[in-house]
Design an enzyme around this catalytic site. Structure first.
Site, PDB file in Angstrom:
ATOM      1  N   LYS A 120       0.835  -1.206   0.000  1.00  0.00           N
ATOM      2  CA  LYS A 120       0.000   0.000   0.000  1.00  0.00           C
ATOM      3  C   LYS A 120       0.866   1.251   0.000  1.00  0.00           C
ATOM      4  CE  LYS A 120      -1.566   2.108   3.559  1.00  0.00           C
ATOM      5  NZ  LYS A 120      -2.173   2.499   4.840  1.00  0.00           N
ATOM      6  N   ASP A 139      -6.297   1.448   1.492  1.00  0.00           N
ATOM      7  CA  ASP A 139      -6.268   1.780   2.910  1.00  0.00           C
ATOM      8  C   ASP A 139      -7.640   1.466   3.509  1.00  0.00           C
ATOM      9  OD1 ASP A 139      -7.912   3.740   1.907  1.00  0.00           O
ATOM     10  OD2 ASP A 139      -6.496   5.377   2.210  1.00  0.00           O
TER      11      ASP A 139
END
Length: 209
Positions: A120, A139
């Site tokens: 991420k 997220d």
């Protein structure tokens, strides 16, 4: 969700949030690496209140490698998990200096080899610093919205990302995380989503139930 509906969803969100951009403050590639690292389990707002002191204290990657661990912990304490984050920051700085000649790398494989940088975070760094959108940073906002609207029924961020990559055209990738973050903060909030005021509720699986 069908591909044409997914594209429509993005177009609506772009009109809803025309100013959607990365919320973290940074002026160098390595500063973004640090800001993203600090943002784990922490709000961008809190990170942005913490990083001015840190970036004033550490002006170079070498400074991050050399700073006393206790001093670093004290500065980043408000961001939570400060002991682990401080350890990763110092190790990451050392890795960039020793393995990449002091230059933040720009591939997924290289970035995820750095301490404290997962997929991420690497997606955020590649997009914001290098303009490379080959993936989507999933997220907490992207995860929640993807599940609610019907883009993915997976729970793991990596699997959600793969579902999103299958449905969105490549030229849409650079906008999706920004839009989902802004939508998640302003409308599709975690505890009580404002479904009736949502600009994409006609496309949302959760709202149609």
């Amino acid at each position: 969700m069908k591909k044409d509906e997914a594209k429509e969803l993005v177009e609506i969100l772009k009109k809803t949030y025309p100013d959607a951009t990365c919320s973290l403050d940074f002026s160098t590639p390595f500063e973004l690496v640090i800001a993203v690292m600090l943002s784990a389990q922490c709000t961008d707002e809190r990170v942005n209140k913490t990083t001015p002191e840190l970036f004033n204290r550490c002006k170079t990657i070498q400074d991050f490698a050399d700073i006393d661990i206790t001093e670093l912990e004290n500065i980043i304490h408000p961001c939570g998990f400060y002991k682990n984050k401080a350890k990763n920051i110092k190790l990451c700085a050392k890795q960039v200096l020793e393995n990449f000649g002091g230059v933040v790398p720009h591939t997924m494989e290289e970035l995820t080899s750095l301490a404290g940088v997962g997929r991420k975070s690497a997606n955020v760094i590649m997009l914001e610093v290098f303009g490379i959108a080959q993936g989507i940073a999933v997220d907490t906002h992207a995860k929640r919205i993807s599940n609610l609207v019907g883009l993915s029924n997976k729970k793991e961020p990596e699997k959600i990302e793969q579902d999103l990559l299958k449905i969105f055209p490549k030229d849409y990738l650079k906008d999706i995380n920004h839009l989902f973050v802004w939508h998640g903060r302003n409308t599709c909030v975690a505890r009580k989503p404002k479904c009736d005021a949502c600009s994409i509720n006609n496309l949302c699986k959760h709202y149609k139930k």
